[in-house]
Design an enzyme around this catalytic site. Structure first.
Site, PDB file in Angstrom:
ATOM      1  N   ASN A 126      -2.101   0.008   7.144  1.00 20.70           N
ATOM      2  CA  ASN A 126      -1.696  -1.267   7.570  1.00 20.70           C
ATOM      3  C   ASN A 126      -0.794  -2.009   6.468  1.00 20.70           C
ATOM      4  OD1 ASN A 126      -3.742  -1.921   5.902  1.00 20.70           O
ATOM      5  ND2 ASN A 126      -4.856  -3.133   7.058  1.00 20.70           N
ATOM      6  N   GLU A 161      -9.082 -10.918  -7.548  1.00 21.31           N
ATOM      7  CA  GLU A 161      -7.982  -9.689  -7.481  1.00 21.31           C
ATOM      8  C   GLU A 161      -7.124  -9.929  -8.365  1.00 21.31           C
ATOM      9  OE1 GLU A 161      -7.302  -9.863  -3.319  1.00 21.31           O
ATOM     10  OE2 GLU A 161      -9.517  -8.955  -2.902  1.00 21.31           O
ATOM     11  N   TYR A 189     -12.158  -2.482  -3.598  1.00 22.51           N
ATOM     12  CA  TYR A 189     -12.689  -2.462  -2.298  1.00 22.51           C
ATOM     13  C   TYR A 189     -14.072  -2.511  -2.258  1.00 22.51           C
ATOM     14  CZ  TYR A 189      -8.146  -2.092   0.230  1.00 22.51           C
ATOM     15  OH  TYR A 189      -6.949  -2.542   0.577  1.00 22.51           O
ATOM     16  N   LYS A 223       0.939  -1.197   0.139  1.00 18.12           N
ATOM     17  CA  LYS A 223       0.161   0.088  -0.003  1.00 18.12           C
ATOM     18  C   LYS A 223       0.859   1.219   0.162  1.00 18.12           C
ATOM     19  CE  LYS A 223      -3.886  -2.169   2.345  1.00 18.12           C
ATOM     20  NZ  LYS A 223      -4.899  -2.102   3.436  1.00 18.12           N
ATOM     21  N   HIS A 252      -2.034  -5.281   1.378  1.00 18.64           N
ATOM     22  CA  HIS A 252      -3.170  -6.006   1.287  1.00 18.64           C
ATOM     23  C   HIS A 252      -2.961  -7.421   0.844  1.00 18.64           C
ATOM     24  CE1 HIS A 252      -6.953  -7.051  -0.354  1.00 18.64           C
ATOM     25  NE2 HIS A 252      -6.339  -7.688  -1.344  1.00 18.64           N
TER      26      HIS A 252
HETATM   27  P1  IDP Z   1      -7.961  -6.845   5.057  1.00 27.96           P
HETATM   28  O1  IDP Z   1      -7.094  -5.867   4.324  1.00 27.96           O
HETATM   29  O2  IDP Z   1      -7.129  -7.479   6.425  1.00 27.96           O
HETATM   30  O3  IDP Z   1      -8.430  -7.971   4.096  1.00 27.96           O
HETATM   31  P2  IDP Z   1     -10.665  -5.885   5.261  1.00 27.96           P
HETATM   32  O4  IDP Z   1     -11.838  -6.071   6.306  1.00 27.96           O
HETATM   33  O5  IDP Z   1     -11.204  -6.331   3.876  1.00 27.96           O
HETATM   34  O6  IDP Z   1      -9.256  -6.210   5.672  1.00 27.96           O
HETATM   35  O7  IDP Z   1     -10.498  -4.409   4.838  1.00 27.96           O
HETATM   36  C1  IDP Z   1      -9.988  -3.690   3.935  1.00 27.96           C
HETATM   37  C2  IDP Z   1      -9.166  -2.396   4.675  1.00 27.96           C
HETATM   38  O8  IDP Z   1     -10.005  -1.392   5.037  1.00 27.96           O
HETATM   39  C3  IDP Z   1      -8.223  -2.939   5.791  1.00 27.96           C
HETATM   40  O9  IDP Z   1      -6.953  -3.436   5.359  1.00 27.96           O
HETATM   41  C4  IDP Z   1      -7.991  -1.633   6.384  1.00 27.96           C
HETATM   42  O10 IDP Z   1      -6.907  -0.594   5.916  1.00 27.96           O
HETATM   43  C5  IDP Z   1      -9.453  -0.994   6.103  1.00 27.96           C
HETATM   44  N1  IDP Z   1     -10.288  -1.009   7.163  1.00 27.96           N
HETATM   45  C6  IDP Z   1     -10.759  -2.111   7.601  1.00 27.96           C
HETATM   46  N2  IDP Z   1     -11.979  -1.855   8.908  1.00 27.96           N
HETATM   47  C7  IDP Z   1     -11.569  -0.541   9.091  1.00 27.96           C
HETATM   48  C8  IDP Z   1     -12.056   0.324  10.212  1.00 27.96           C
HETATM   49  O11 IDP Z   1     -12.855  -0.185  10.683  1.00 27.96           O
HETATM   50  N3  IDP Z   1     -11.749   1.563   9.731  1.00 27.96           N
HETATM   51  C9  IDP Z   1     -10.741   2.056   8.976  1.00 27.96           C
HETATM   52  N4  IDP Z   1     -10.325   1.377   8.037  1.00 27.96           N
HETATM   53  C10 IDP Z   1     -10.656   0.020   7.865  1.00 27.96           C
END
Ligand code: IDP
Length: 155
Positions: free
Chosen positions: A116, A132, A53, A13, A119
């Site tokens: 984070n 994807e 997303y 990212k 992905h």
């Molecule tokens: P993942 O990246 O571990 O698969 P997902 O639930 O698919 O997790 O969420 C996609 C991305 O959205 C996450 O990596 C994170 O950066 C962001 N995200 C997920 N939940 C939240 C939240 O509650 N607040 C802010 N950002 C979130």
């Protein structure tokens, strides 16, 4: 015989790119014995980000997520290996870095849910890896080659 050809989608990212963590993250997967079959440096359009997303479009964080993921360069990649999708998810750690175990990529390099660093396709979402990969790569961008390490990685 196990399927050493399972492919998964990973994307470094914009936060990790700007922080100079590209080689660290790629190195983790190389060291584990995964085979890199596709990679590029690109910047996502709004449309690509919304497609990628799409499952989160009703969530309150969706706009911030799209804004962030389109804010700078990313490195989409395809890694191949036995059980690759699940292995890579284990290696990146929990979605929220505050919950991610030390030793995982998010647990070692991130502190905030919205930053984070990486992905990876969800192994619990059947077919997410193939979907994807198809969003980011044409077939001819994925390279077929003999991986000489495989004799030493797999029985
Ligand atoms: P993942 O990246 O571990 O698969 P997902 O639930 O698919 O997790 O969420 C996609 C991305 O959205 C996450 O990596 C994170 O950066 C962001 N995200 C997920 N939940 C939240 C939240 O509650 N607040 C802010 N950002 C979130």
């Amino acid at each position: 015989m196990s399927d050493q050809r399972e492919r998964t989608f990973v994307m470094i990212k914009p936060d990790a790119f700007q922080r100079g963590l590209v080689s660290e993250i790629i190195g983790r997967f190389e060291d584990r014995g995964l085979k890199l079959v596709g990679a590029k440096v690109t910047r996502l359009s709004r449309e690509q980000a919304e497609d990628h997303y799409g499952e989160h479009e009703d969530k309150p964080f969706f706009d911030d997520l799209v804004e962030f993921i389109t804010s700078g360069p990313v490195v989409p990649m395809v890694w191949e290996g036995e059980d690759a999708t699940r292995q890579v998810r284990q290696m990146i750690g929990a979605t929220d870095p505050a919950e991610a175990a030390p030793g995982t990529i998010r647990g070692d390099y991130a502190v905030d849910l919205g930053r984070n660093v990486v992905h990876a396709s969800d192994h619990e979402d059947e077919g997410a890896n193939e979907r994807e990969i198809a969003l980011f790569f044409d077939d001819d961008e994925l390279v077929e080659y003999d991986f000489h390490e495989s004799t030493w990685l797999y029985e």
